[in-house]
Design a protein around this motif. Sequence first.
Motif, PDB file in Angstrom:
ATOM      1  N   ASP A 143       0.566  -1.590  -0.027  1.00 13.85           N
ATOM      2  CA  ASP A 143      -0.460   0.317   0.346  1.00 13.85           C
ATOM      3  C   ASP A 143       0.965   1.450  -0.501  1.00 13.85           C
ATOM      4  N   VAL A 144       2.438   0.841  -0.023  1.00  7.92           N
ATOM      5  CA  VAL A 144       3.444   2.506   0.419  1.00  7.92           C
ATOM      6  C   VAL A 144       4.245   2.178  -0.541  1.00  7.92           C
ATOM      7  N   SER A 145       4.794   3.334  -1.034  1.00 10.74           N
ATOM      8  CA  SER A 145       6.027   3.517  -2.052  1.00 10.74           C
ATOM      9  C   SER A 145       7.393   2.792  -0.634  1.00 10.74           C
ATOM     10  N   ARG A 146       7.232   3.500   0.464  1.00 11.76           N
ATOM     11  CA  ARG A 146       8.590   3.223   0.828  1.00 11.76           C
ATOM     12  C   ARG A 146       8.249   2.160   1.975  1.00 11.76           C
ATOM     13  N   PRO A 147       8.428   1.083   1.969  1.00 14.85           N
ATOM     14  CA  PRO A 147       8.584   0.147   3.757  1.00 14.85           C
ATOM     15  C   PRO A 147       9.024   0.896   5.091  1.00 14.85           C
ATOM     16  N   LYS A 148       8.881   0.135   6.038  1.00 18.03           N
ATOM     17  CA  LYS A 148       9.751   1.001   7.084  1.00 18.03           C
ATOM     18  C   LYS A 148      11.660   0.207   7.114  1.00 18.03           C
ATOM     19  N   PRO A 149      12.133   1.354   7.285  1.00 21.00           N
ATOM     20  CA  PRO A 149      11.756   2.449   8.361  1.00 21.00           C
ATOM     21  C   PRO A 149      11.301   3.497   8.385  1.00 21.00           C
ATOM     22  N   ALA A 150      10.850   3.853   7.085  1.00 20.41           N
ATOM     23  CA  ALA A 150       9.859   4.694   6.236  1.00 20.41           C
ATOM     24  C   ALA A 150       8.767   5.020   7.599  1.00 20.41           C
ATOM     25  N   ASP A 152       5.933   5.954   6.058  1.00 20.16           N
ATOM     26  CA  ASP A 152       4.567   5.396   4.990  1.00 20.16           C
ATOM     27  C   ASP A 152       3.622   4.833   5.610  1.00 20.16           C
ATOM     28  N   LEU A 153       3.847   3.963   6.676  1.00 19.35           N
ATOM     29  CA  LEU A 153       2.565   1.965   6.389  1.00 19.35           C
ATOM     30  C   LEU A 153       2.290   2.962   7.808  1.00 19.35           C
ATOM     31  N   TYR A 154       2.770   3.043   8.439  1.00 24.25           N
ATOM     32  CA  TYR A 154       2.451   3.992   9.902  1.00 24.25           C
ATOM     33  C   TYR A 154       1.358   5.808   9.563  1.00 24.25           C
ATOM     34  N   LEU A 155       2.093   6.054   8.644  1.00 27.63           N
ATOM     35  CA  LEU A 155       0.937   7.421   8.078  1.00 27.63           C
ATOM     36  C   LEU A 155       0.058   6.963   7.832  1.00 27.63           C
ATOM     37  N   LEU A 156      -0.264   6.128   6.417  1.00 27.13           N
ATOM     38  CA  LEU A 156      -1.790   5.352   6.419  1.00 27.13           C
ATOM     39  C   LEU A 156      -2.698   4.903   7.357  1.00 27.13           C
ATOM     40  N   GLU A 176      13.445  -1.487  13.143  1.00 28.95           N
ATOM     41  CA  GLU A 176      12.732  -0.681  11.700  1.00 28.95           C
ATOM     42  C   GLU A 176      11.321  -0.055  12.374  1.00 28.95           C
ATOM     43  N   GLY A 177      10.568  -1.369  12.294  1.00 33.52           N
ATOM     44  CA  GLY A 177       9.759  -0.046  12.739  1.00 33.52           C
ATOM     45  C   GLY A 177       9.091   0.450  14.309  1.00 33.52           C
ATOM     46  N   LEU A 178       9.819   0.334  14.865  1.00 33.35           N
ATOM     47  CA  LEU A 178       9.454   1.801  16.018  1.00 33.35           C
ATOM     48  C   LEU A 178      10.359   2.658  15.501  1.00 33.35           C
ATOM     49  N   GLU A 179      11.407   2.729  14.857  1.00 34.11           N
ATOM     50  CA  GLU A 179      11.933   3.524  13.988  1.00 34.11           C
ATOM     51  C   GLU A 179      10.645   4.493  13.127  1.00 34.11           C
ATOM     52  N   ALA A 180      10.234   4.034  12.547  1.00 36.05           N
ATOM     53  CA  ALA A 180       8.704   4.526  11.235  1.00 36.05           C
ATOM     54  C   ALA A 180       7.970   5.159  12.167  1.00 36.05           C
ATOM     55  N   ARG A 182       8.063   5.922  15.280  1.00 33.66           N
ATOM     56  CA  ARG A 182       8.689   7.763  16.178  1.00 33.66           C
ATOM     57  C   ARG A 182       8.634   8.326  14.817  1.00 33.66           C
ATOM     58  N   ALA A 183       8.692   8.057  13.573  1.00 31.75           N
ATOM     59  CA  ALA A 183       9.156   9.089  12.569  1.00 31.75           C
ATOM     60  C   ALA A 183       8.118   9.432  12.184  1.00 31.75           C
ATOM     61  N   ALA A 184       6.633   8.845  12.366  1.00 31.75           N
ATOM     62  CA  ALA A 184       5.465   9.027  12.243  1.00 31.75           C
ATOM     63  C   ALA A 184       4.890   9.914  12.636  1.00 31.75           C
TER      64      ALA A 184
END
Length: 199
Positions: A143-150, A152-156, A176-180, A182-184
């Motif tokens: 569903d996203v163009s960039r996987p974790k750690p970006a 995008d998944l959490y924002l979506l 990677e998931g925690l970074e994603a 927190r980045a969100a």
Amino acid sequence: MPDFTLADHDFDAIIFDCDGTIADTLPVHYLTFKEALGEHGHTLDEAWYHARTGLSSGKLFAAYEQAHGVTLDRDALLTRSRALYENHLDTLREHGFAADIARSQFGHVPMAVASAGQKSVVTATLRTLDLLELFEHVVTVEDVSRPKPAPDLYLLAAEKLGVAPQRCLVFEDTDEGLEAARAAGMDAVDVRPFTIGEK
């Protein structure tokens, strides 16, 4: 196991990772990838695989290529892995810590799953564990163009739930998931201390 209480967190929605967080899919994925690679004459060392949990299938195959000096037909392996996954669902178990939180919060706050996995696999996992109906949305790497750690998944997931990212609480099991999360801009709980030795 450390103490945990949801009352320590301020949130309007909860988002869960799937693999390793609410579902103990490690044995299933290992058998699946081992079988798929084996059909092409490749072996998969269990310790090597366990050291790379949390990687998307694409990243895992890329790491395998680099480590073993081979070129894989990644698309074919991915397709085959999806097909083989359901053959090994009898080895699937839930991680009670996060799964129990999801059950306790069902009907109280909106919840979603945000996974680096493939949608068909994640849906099959949640359905097998009788957890799928707990979640309003399931978003995956497709569903996203960039996987974790970006992020995008959490924002979506937050967007689909209609909740501001800062008001979402995330449960994750990888760096990677925690970074994603927190980045969100989300509060994130590392489930690993709560799943060690869990049966």
